[in-house]
Design a protein around this motif. Sequence first.
Motif, short mmCIF file in Angstrom:
data_model
loop_
_atom_site.label_atom_id
_atom_site.label_comp_id
_atom_site.label_asym_id
_atom_site.label_seq_id
_atom_site.Cartn_x
_atom_site.Cartn_y
_atom_site.Cartn_z
N ALA A 95 -21.80 -21.11 32.78
CA ALA A 95 -21.31 -20.24 33.86
C ALA A 95 -21.24 -18.78 33.44
O ALA A 95 -21.04 -17.90 34.29
CB ALA A 95 -19.93 -20.72 34.31
N ASP A 96 -21.39 -18.50 32.15
CA ASP A 96 -21.21 -17.12 31.67
C ASP A 96 -22.47 -16.27 31.77
O ASP A 96 -22.50 -15.14 31.28
CB ASP A 96 -20.71 -17.13 30.23
N LEU A 97 -23.54 -16.84 32.37
CA LEU A 97 -24.83 -16.16 32.55
C LEU A 97 -25.56 -15.90 31.25
O LEU A 97 -26.51 -15.12 31.22
CB LEU A 97 -24.66 -14.85 33.33
N GLN A 98 -25.15 -16.56 30.16
CA GLN A 98 -25.95 -16.51 28.95
C GLN A 98 -27.20 -17.37 29.10
O GLN A 98 -28.14 -17.26 28.32
CB GLN A 98 -25.13 -16.96 27.74
N ASP A 99 -27.16 -18.26 30.10
CA ASP A 99 -28.34 -19.01 30.52
C ASP A 99 -28.81 -18.39 31.83
O ASP A 99 -28.28 -18.70 32.90
CB ASP A 99 -28.01 -20.49 30.74
N PRO A 100 -29.78 -17.48 31.79
CA PRO A 100 -30.16 -16.73 33.00
C PRO A 100 -30.72 -17.63 34.11
O PRO A 100 -31.78 -18.25 33.92
CB PRO A 100 -31.25 -15.78 32.48
N PRO A 101 -30.05 -17.72 35.25
CA PRO A 101 -30.59 -18.51 36.37
C PRO A 101 -31.95 -18.02 36.84
O PRO A 101 -32.71 -18.77 37.45
CB PRO A 101 -29.52 -18.33 37.46
N SER A 102 -32.28 -16.76 36.55
CA SER A 102 -33.56 -16.19 36.97
C SER A 102 -34.75 -16.90 36.34
O SER A 102 -35.89 -16.74 36.80
CB SER A 102 -33.61 -14.70 36.62
N LEU A 103 -34.51 -17.72 35.30
CA LEU A 103 -35.59 -18.46 34.67
C LEU A 103 -35.92 -19.76 35.41
O LEU A 103 -36.95 -20.39 35.11
CB LEU A 103 -35.21 -18.81 33.21
N LEU A 104 -35.08 -20.15 36.36
CA LEU A 104 -35.29 -21.41 37.05
C LEU A 104 -36.65 -21.53 37.76
O LEU A 104 -37.29 -22.58 37.68
CB LEU A 104 -34.15 -21.66 38.05
N PRO A 105 -37.11 -20.49 38.48
CA PRO A 105 -38.45 -20.61 39.11
C PRO A 105 -39.55 -20.91 38.10
O PRO A 105 -40.43 -21.75 38.35
CB PRO A 105 -38.64 -19.25 39.77
N GLU A 200 -25.57 -11.52 26.44
CA GLU A 200 -24.14 -11.62 26.19
C GLU A 200 -23.41 -12.10 27.44
O GLU A 200 -23.91 -11.99 28.56
CB GLU A 200 -23.60 -10.25 25.75
N ARG A 201 -22.23 -12.61 27.25
CA ARG A 201 -21.41 -13.13 28.35
C ARG A 201 -21.17 -12.03 29.39
O ARG A 201 -20.93 -10.87 29.04
CB ARG A 201 -20.05 -13.62 27.85
N VAL A 202 -21.20 -12.44 30.65
CA VAL A 202 -20.96 -11.47 31.71
C VAL A 202 -19.48 -11.15 31.85
O VAL A 202 -19.10 -10.05 32.26
CB VAL A 202 -21.52 -12.00 33.05
N ALA A 203 -18.63 -12.11 31.50
CA ALA A 203 -17.17 -11.92 31.59
C ALA A 203 -16.48 -13.01 30.81
O ALA A 203 -17.05 -14.06 30.51
CB ALA A 203 -16.72 -11.95 33.05
N GLY A 204 -15.22 -12.78 30.48
CA GLY A 204 -14.44 -13.78 29.76
C GLY A 204 -14.79 -13.81 28.28
O GLY A 204 -15.56 -13.00 27.77
N GLU A 205 -14.21 -14.78 27.58
CA GLU A 205 -14.42 -14.92 26.14
C GLU A 205 -15.01 -16.29 25.83
O GLU A 205 -14.77 -17.26 26.55
CB GLU A 205 -13.09 -14.75 25.37
N THR A 206 -15.79 -16.35 24.75
CA THR A 206 -16.39 -17.62 24.36
C THR A 206 -15.32 -18.62 23.96
O THR A 206 -14.28 -18.27 23.38
CB THR A 206 -17.38 -17.43 23.20
N LYS A 207 -15.56 -19.89 24.25
CA LYS A 207 -14.63 -20.96 23.90
C LYS A 207 -15.03 -21.64 22.60
O LYS A 207 -14.36 -22.57 22.15
CB LYS A 207 -14.57 -22.00 25.03
N TRP A 208 -16.14 -21.17 22.03
CA TRP A 208 -16.66 -21.80 20.82
C TRP A 208 -16.29 -20.96 19.60
O TRP A 208 -16.96 -19.98 19.28
CB TRP A 208 -18.17 -21.97 20.90
N SER A 209 -15.24 -21.34 18.91
CA SER A 209 -14.86 -20.68 17.67
C SER A 209 -15.76 -21.20 16.54
O SER A 209 -16.50 -22.17 16.70
CB SER A 209 -13.40 -20.97 17.34
N PHE A 210 -15.69 -20.54 15.40
CA PHE A 210 -16.49 -20.97 14.26
C PHE A 210 -16.14 -22.40 13.86
O PHE A 210 -17.01 -23.21 13.54
CB PHE A 210 -16.27 -20.02 13.07
N TRP A 211 -14.86 -22.72 13.90
CA TRP A 211 -14.41 -24.07 13.52
C TRP A 211 -14.95 -25.12 14.48
O TRP A 211 -15.41 -26.19 14.07
CB TRP A 211 -12.88 -24.12 13.47
#
Length: 312
Positions: A95-105, A200-211
Amino acid sequence: MEKLSAIVPCYNEQDALPYFYKEICSVAESMPYVEFEIIFVNDGSTDRTLAIAKQFAEQDPRVKYVSFSRNFGKEAAIYAGLSYSKGDYAAIMDADLQDPPSLLPQMYDAITKEGYDSAATRRVTRKGEPPIRSFFARCFYKFMHKISKTEIVDGARDFRLMTRQFVNALLEMGEYNRFSKGLFGWVGFETKWIEFENVERVAGETKWSFWKLLVYSIEGIVAFSTAPLALAAFTGVILCLAAFVMICFIIIRTLIFGDPTSGWPSMVCIIFLLGGLQLFSIGILGEYLAKTYLETKKRPLFICKETNIEDK
């Protein structure tokens, strides 16, 4: 008209969801030849993620939501989205747009026009990512390439478009300990890789810490390779041979030169070394045993608290 299900795992993504929804709607408009289904999987979020998804669903019949009773993790959210999807094709995307939906076509054309069973994405750069995180990520992929027969591509994202046959193959594997990047490669089929630069994320913070990433990487190693078990056994054999050689050496030295008194520091170091290796090997065995224990429980991968999808 064929249907495409866009599956979006969400955990505390209230800030990113409006941006994502706007972007996916724009892509859907550019693909009028496909009917879209947008499934937001709320993975036990503690913010307004579910409320926003419900708001979208009220104004857009294409939007569906599945909400868990608690946080079960992204792997469970992916499985839930796939199991609830009804499309001829299914796409997994963040949902953070790090996976660009524009690639779907482009991904859709790879399947429908080029004959591939799935279209997957991989990052060619890690711009914006902490250097140490990038370093360990690359090490992980190189390590997995050496110890596992399953193809796991460096920089691969969970973002991929799949045929219904591909999706059904994934759903047949109802294992509790899931590592999707490995499962995608294990089921086979023909996959086209689409490269893009890191976003990079469009908003918010990543939920994946190093651990969390470290734990997730261990999940992948245990799930798709028995090499650590072989390593533990090989180390045991080498130490046994070394001990045998040392015993022979001590016996011969004693017969020739007598039995001189040795210092205790070297003995302590050897004990610590052997003890550490034993605990390390036991830990490897314990990790595999723990995964087996969880599998035998046959617990559900997720518990759905509420959804607006009538028929699963």
